[in-house]
Design a protein around this motif. Sequence first.
Motif, short mmCIF file in Angstrom:
data_model
loop_
_atom_site.label_atom_id
_atom_site.label_comp_id
_atom_site.label_asym_id
_atom_site.label_seq_id
_atom_site.Cartn_x
_atom_site.Cartn_y
_atom_site.Cartn_z
N VAL A 90 0.85 -1.19 0.00
CA VAL A 90 0.00 0.00 0.00
C VAL A 90 0.88 1.24 0.00
N TYR A 91 0.38 2.28 -0.64
CA TYR A 91 1.03 3.59 -0.63
C TYR A 91 -0.08 4.63 -0.55
N TRP A 92 0.13 5.65 0.24
CA TRP A 92 -0.85 6.72 0.27
C TRP A 92 -0.18 8.06 0.45
N ASP A 113 -3.73 10.46 -2.56
CA ASP A 113 -4.65 9.35 -2.82
C ASP A 113 -4.04 8.10 -2.21
N ILE A 114 -4.67 6.98 -2.38
CA ILE A 114 -4.13 5.70 -1.93
C ILE A 114 -4.01 4.79 -3.14
N CYS A 115 -3.08 3.85 -3.09
CA CYS A 115 -2.97 2.87 -4.17
C CYS A 115 -2.24 1.64 -3.68
N HIS A 116 -2.36 0.57 -4.45
CA HIS A 116 -1.61 -0.67 -4.24
C HIS A 116 -0.75 -0.87 -5.48
N CYS A 123 -0.40 9.32 -7.62
CA CYS A 123 -1.05 9.32 -6.32
C CYS A 123 -0.64 10.54 -5.49
N SER A 126 -6.02 12.98 -6.56
CA SER A 126 -6.84 12.01 -5.83
C SER A 126 -8.08 11.64 -6.63
N HIS A 139 -9.45 4.48 -6.63
CA HIS A 139 -8.05 4.67 -7.05
C HIS A 139 -7.60 3.70 -8.13
N TYR A 153 -5.24 -1.72 4.99
CA TYR A 153 -4.05 -1.25 5.68
C TYR A 153 -4.38 -0.46 6.95
N ARG A 191 -1.17 5.59 10.20
CA ARG A 191 -2.32 4.70 10.32
C ARG A 191 -2.27 4.02 11.68
#
Length: 459
Positions: A96-98, A101-104, A141, A145, A153, A269, A376
């Motif tokens: 995961v990366y955020w 925005d967030i993404c995989h 990202c 967003s 995403h 996540y 998080r």
Amino acid sequence: MSPAPPLSRRAAEFVAAISLDRLPDRTVHAAKRLILDTLGCALGAADAPPVRMLEAILPPPAPPGARCLVTGRRTTAEGAAGVNGALVRYLDFMDVYWSRDICHPSENIPAALACVEEAGGNGRTLIEAVVAGFEVQIRLCDAFSFQDRGFHHVSAAGFVVPLVAGKAWGQSAAAMAHGSVLGGMRHLTLGVISHGKLSMGKAIGYPLNGAEAITAARLAGAGFTGPLEAYEWLFRKTAGPDENPDSLALDFDRWRIEGVSLKSFPVQYALQAPVAAAIRLHPALRGRLEEVASIRARVLPDTLKRAADPAKFHPTDRETADHSLPSCIAMALLDGALTEHQFEAGRFRDPDVMRLTALVEPVADPDFIRRLPAGRPGAVEVLLRNGERLEAVEEVPLGDHSRPMDDDTLRAKFRALAEPVVGADRAARIIAFVEALETQPSLDPLLDLCTRPAQDRGP
């Protein structure tokens, strides 16, 4: 002064310039770690129902084609990328990366693997294609967003995957630019796939977008043209006031792939930290679970919106349960662990889990908001009927980019997922292959190793 080239062309030129020779050793190491983790997530989902449904409708291969993980079935690169992408996504165990925005970004790895295999490429090419996918998606990202616009995403797949495919196939920057916008103009995906009661659609958001985006790359390679200013249109028509095309960084000064986080548990996540906290409370609650009067889960506000809406208190399927804060905390408190096997067995529907799930009160923690707004974190407080209070806090979960898993922990995660499917010997050989990936002349041995032994396959 002539106008700057469209952003699609600049992104494609950035991807064309990526090469193993210019990547620092730590970046190559990060890429190989992420490839190994992603293969583990895919193998661990070997018998996932959505994946088997997808594989049942695959087209026959147009030689040379590409292979599906686990079954070894040969199909088109598009078909293999779709099936393998669903395998990677199903357990919710991938990276995961955020930022904005967030993404995989590991969801680009199945596309890279299929396209490199189709082209008869080697390990070096796979690393370059994977890095290209990670870098473009992460930078997008950082700049824009989709979720703030009401989209999911996974919409990024249309823009990113044609660049991955083009890199794997050695396309020119001009062709990759057209592929990126041909894919991007098609795949603005509704955010509904991750809200409320979830469905199997969660497993195919990026894979299906990515499969069609591979076709967009084929078209571009044949000379098909697309709207090259699609990136500018996206920013101009839908972006917020502080989002603009100039914020899409395309530099070679820092490789963003090194800032990706991994998961210790097969759940969303944002639930990693509260689950870790709940697991730490398990020993103190052994034999005392009937005494639990209430459970307070402290998290950030955006976690409440995603993981504690009404549907998450009564999950009836795995897709909803692994996004449920109360259900995951209940299972972790009861069992002292949270693994894919609990989800597979429907543990979240058991009466003892449902009883504790109903006792969970999710709240936004003002201290977390003040101190860790970009993290998080999570905390769990358990109040017993005698007034005793137990508490555990996890500010940074293991696997976070600021608290990374070491290589031994990552290998152990891979083995736990892979060995039940391909056996200990093959799992060890996959690890060795990936760790020497830049020297491998062909991906065929890796695909062979990632196929379930014949005696273990169904009829």
